[in-house]
Scaffold this active site. Structure first.
Site, mmCIF file in Angstrom:
data_model
loop_
_atom_site.group_PDB
_atom_site.id
_atom_site.type_symbol
_atom_site.label_atom_id
_atom_site.label_comp_id
_atom_site.label_asym_id
_atom_site.label_seq_id
_atom_site.Cartn_x
_atom_site.Cartn_y
_atom_site.Cartn_z
ATOM 1 C CB CYS A 39 12.814 9.840 8.266
ATOM 2 S SG CYS A 39 13.863 8.726 7.349
ATOM 3 C CE LYS A 98 -2.117 3.342 1.756
ATOM 4 N NZ LYS A 98 -1.664 4.612 1.141
ATOM 5 C CD GLU A 123 12.565 2.043 11.101
ATOM 6 O OE1 GLU A 123 12.943 3.168 11.507
ATOM 7 O OE2 GLU A 123 13.080 0.985 11.474
ATOM 8 C CD GLU A 168 9.227 14.223 10.853
ATOM 9 O OE1 GLU A 168 8.043 13.844 10.904
ATOM 10 O OE2 GLU A 168 10.153 13.489 10.454
#
Ligand code: NAD
Length: 496
Positions: free
Chosen positions: A284, A175, A250, A385
């Protein structure tokens, strides 16, 4: 009219049950529609799972070296199509061609590693404590693995998950992120062409809250591997905990680069520009905090701003471009929001802090590389973030303070230190609380054959990449063979 793409379910390219589609657009030019992709629903997911279970029954019994041979062919096809995929990826994701070529290369490296792992997948034979008895542990495939991936590495991250999962004998339901369905389509075409039995791989496009959720909630998908935001990871983690699923997460990062007073400052400057503004800050592992020793703070900050101001914004397909667009409008709004929050909390915009104001870029989601100065520990731009081209700069008086600042966030993916002092380098290696630390290199640059992942709210203890990921995709089975012909009781009938 843009083409309608399809899902790959039960060995065929098929339209979604609903007949509904969503558009995939170029973030550098929102008028450019790449294609329409299935807006799938739970029915499509259910069909994919039923097919993947059949695929698993055959693939799990296929000898691992043969599985490896298929992955070898996948790697070879990726090599042949590297340039075409990179071009398509830049068009749908926005990052510059050098980076999308690197993204495909990571898939190639991962394929060849997984291919050779088909001839390893080692187990262990261990001495038993009893005579005439053997003890051994070996890997077994688990079942259907649901792989849910983010937009920023459209090839590398799916392959990090998919190739080890397949090498270990699992079937896969993929997906991809809604923003990058075309690269996913090109990858699955290659898997099928390489000879992967068709029911072993399923591709289901659509929204995370529908398709992703249906995968996560389905009892016949025992393994979920997710890369994406910490917020989505929390939702998936709760569901998998409730359903007792094996789960790899993650998630986000708030990575810092420390520059000490004894560093090679030219080297550090190249590093911070690449770490902070490469991929438009949408990694990331992006360098989103810069922690400067007070003795070099002012001069180094000036140099960073000079260089950041010269970076050329533009479409990633233009060879002169150094920084591409953000992925979509909300991503740019999020960046604007955080720059505002930074200012409200007392930081100053040293460079950037606005859209480029260039008519030629008006149809894309561009934002100027931005440096926030005077950032203090605990400010939101220091803790949260942003996922864009924004670098928060802090000043510290020594290494101990730099390490404290680095560690005092919820995330723990990557960190970096520039120093010529070997003692400082080793102190940092030991004390920086992240899954990855770079010495004299920026926070980005992971290699496919080493484990990758973070601590704290970046991950849940698993790793992608290298040898470590093979543990996630296989179940360890232990077998004892007692050929003594009598009952031998462990711990009781031992001789010592
Ligand atoms: P995202 O969380 O919005 O989406 C990731 C994937 O999850 C997409 O495929 C999405 O459709 C799906 N999803 C969304 N809601 C879901 C739900 N309720 N159930 C199941 N699936 C759902 O992330 P993104 O914006 O695509 O990617 C950016 C984020 O990914 C950043 O936070 C970044 O740090 C993180 N990231 C982490 C790593 C890492 O290895 N640690 C690598 C790359 C990106």
């Amino acid at each position: 009219m843009a083409d309608n793409f399809k899902n790959f379910i039960a060995g065929e390219w098929v339209a979604p049950a609903s007949g509904a589609y969503f558009e995939n657009r170029n973030p550098a030019d929102w008028n450019d529609v790449i294609g329409c992709f299935p807006r799938s629903g739970p029915d499509d997911v259910a069909r994919a799972i039923a097919s993947a279970k059949r695929g698993f029954a055959a693939w799990s019994r296929t000898p691992a070296p043969i599985r490896g041979q298929v992955l070898q062919r996948v790697g070879e096809l990726l090599v042949l199509r590297k340039e075409a995929i990179a071009q398509a990826m830049t068009r749908e994701m926005g990052k510059v061609l050098a980076e999308t070529r690197g993204d495909v290369q990571e898939g190639i490296d991962t394929a060849f590693y997984a291919a050779s792992e088909g001839r390893r997948l080692f187990g262990r034979v261990v001495p038993s404590e009893l005579r005439n008895k053997w003890a051994m542990a070996y890997r077994r495939p688990i079942g259907v693995a649901g792989l849910i991936t983010p937009f920023n590495f459209p090839m590398a991250i799916p392959t990090w998950k998919m190739f080890p999962a397949l090498a270990c004998g699992n079937a896969v339901i993929f997906k991809p992120a809604e923003d990058v369905p075309h690269t996913a389509h090109l990858l699955v075409e290659i898997l099928v062409e390489a000879g992967l039995p068709p029911e072993v791989i399923q591709l289901v496009h659509g929204q995370g809250s529908v398709v992703g959720r249906a995968l996560v909630e389905h009892p016949d998908v025992p393994v979920i591997s997710f890369t994406g935001s910490t917020e989505t990871g929390a939702v998936i983690g709760a569901a998998c905990g409730r359903l007792h699923k094996r789960l790899s997460l993650e998630m986000g990062g708030k990575n810092a680069m420390i520059v000490m007073e004894d560093a090679d400052l030219d080297l550090a400057l190249d590093g911070v520009l690449w770490g902070a503004f490469g991929t438009t800050g949408q990694r990331c592992t992006a360098t989103s905090r810069l922690i400067l020793h007070e003795k070099i703070h002012d001069t180094f900050l000036r140099s960073v701003c000079d260089r950041a101001g010269q970076l050329r914004l533009g479409p990633g397909l233009d060879p002169k471009t150094e920084v591409g667009p953000l992925i979509h409008e909300e991503a740019r709004k999020k960046v604007e929001y955080y720059v505002g929050v930074g200012k409200e909390q007392g930081a100053s915009v040293a460079i950037g802090g606005a859209e480029p104001g260039d008519k030629a870029l008006a149809a894309g989601w561009f934002y100027r590389p931005t440096v926030l100065a005077g950032v203090q520990p605990g400010m939101r731009v220091e803790q949260e973030e942003i996922f864009g081209p924004v670098l928060s700069v802090l000043k510290v008086s020594d290494l101990a303070e730099a390490i404290r600042v680095n560690n005092d966030v919820h995330y723990g993916l990557s960190s970096s230190i520039y120093t010529r002092n070997v003692n400082s380098a080793f102190r940092a290696m030991e004390d920086l609380d992240t899954g990855i630390t770079y010495v004299n290199a920026p926070t980005i640059g992971a290699e496919a054959h080493l484990p990758f992942g973070g601590v704290k709210q970046t991950g849940n203890g698993h790793r992608e990449g290298g040898w470590a990921v093979y543990d996630f995709y296989s179940e360890i089975k232990v077998v004892y063979v007692d050929y003594s012909g009598k009952l031998q009781r462990a711990q009781i009938d031992t001789e010592a």
